[in-house]
Design a protein around this motif. Structure first.
Motif, mmCIF file in Angstrom:
data_model
loop_
_atom_site.group_PDB
_atom_site.id
_atom_site.type_symbol
_atom_site.label_atom_id
_atom_site.label_comp_id
_atom_site.label_asym_id
_atom_site.label_seq_id
_atom_site.Cartn_x
_atom_site.Cartn_y
_atom_site.Cartn_z
ATOM 1 N N ASP A 103 3.007 6.500 -1.497
ATOM 2 C CA ASP A 103 2.822 5.183 -0.886
ATOM 3 C C ASP A 103 1.463 5.045 -0.200
ATOM 4 O OD1 ASP A 103 5.328 4.295 -1.669
ATOM 5 O OD2 ASP A 103 6.293 5.074 0.131
ATOM 6 N N SER A 104 0.810 6.158 0.052
ATOM 7 C CA SER A 104 -0.420 6.149 0.849
ATOM 8 C C SER A 104 -1.686 5.909 0.025
ATOM 9 C CB SER A 104 -0.549 7.475 1.602
ATOM 10 O OG SER A 104 -0.606 8.546 0.678
ATOM 11 N N VAL A 126 -4.968 5.637 1.779
ATOM 12 C CA VAL A 126 -4.948 4.818 2.985
ATOM 13 C C VAL A 126 -4.842 5.784 4.162
ATOM 14 C CG1 VAL A 126 -3.654 3.082 4.272
ATOM 15 C CG2 VAL A 126 -3.844 2.898 1.800
ATOM 16 N N ALA A 127 -5.575 5.482 5.218
ATOM 17 C CA ALA A 127 -5.494 6.336 6.403
ATOM 18 C C ALA A 127 -4.065 6.327 6.924
ATOM 19 C CB ALA A 127 -6.458 5.843 7.477
ATOM 20 N N PRO A 128 -3.529 7.496 7.233
ATOM 21 C CA PRO A 128 -2.150 7.542 7.730
ATOM 22 C C PRO A 128 -2.033 6.841 9.082
ATOM 23 C CG PRO A 128 -3.192 9.691 7.936
ATOM 24 C CD PRO A 128 -4.151 8.809 7.204
ATOM 25 N N LYS A 129 -0.890 6.223 9.289
ATOM 26 C CA LYS A 129 -0.650 5.563 10.567
ATOM 27 C C LYS A 129 -0.261 6.613 11.581
ATOM 28 C CE LYS A 129 0.494 1.309 8.355
ATOM 29 N NZ LYS A 129 1.415 0.314 7.999
#
Length: 137
Positions: A103-104, A126-129
């Motif tokens: 998903d990232s 995507v940068a992890p939250k």
């Protein structure tokens, strides 16, 4: 005339596999599976597909629901040689490869470049939250 050869278990397995799979000269024009290399670093996932003899306009790259699909066709060359006998060991035909992604990934930033018979696909992460404590007011 029967040719004698030294017994080799590996050679026997190879002969058996060829018979089982129906590997013969017709197979050369019926299936093509390109070699694929995958890797990742901190920023992206990378897919490299070897596609010698494939034209850019015969390729498709699609992304849908965390799956990336690469498909296309290497078309058969209709060559005729009247004077010489030749054997073609090249594979031709349609192919499709699919890869599941986490998903990232940043679907909007996926890029593909085709050069010298190699398709390079870059799939940015995507940068992890970061988890944080929420203050209650």
């Amino acid at each position: 005339m029967r040719v004698m050869r030294r017994y080799s278990p590996l050679l026997e397995l190879s002969d058996f596999a060829n018979e089982l799979l129906g590997a013969n000269s017709q197979r050369n024009i019926s299936g093509f599976t390109p070699a694929v290399n995958t890797r990742e670093d901190e920023k992206s996932y990378y897919i490299e597909v070897d596609l010698p003899g494939v034209k850019k306009e015969d390729l498709n790259v699609d992304f849908d629901k965390n799956h990336i699909s690469i498909s296309g066709e290497r078309k058969y060359k209709n060559e005729t040689k009247e004077e010489d006998y030749y054997k073609s060991e090249s594979f031709f035909g349609k192919f499709s490869r699919s890869f599941s992604l986490p998903d990232s990934v940043d679907a909007d930033a996926i890029s593909a470049k085709f050069e010298d018979g190699v398709l390079n696909i870059t799939i940015p992460k995507v940068a992890p939250k970061i988890a944080k404590k929420i203050e209650i007011e």
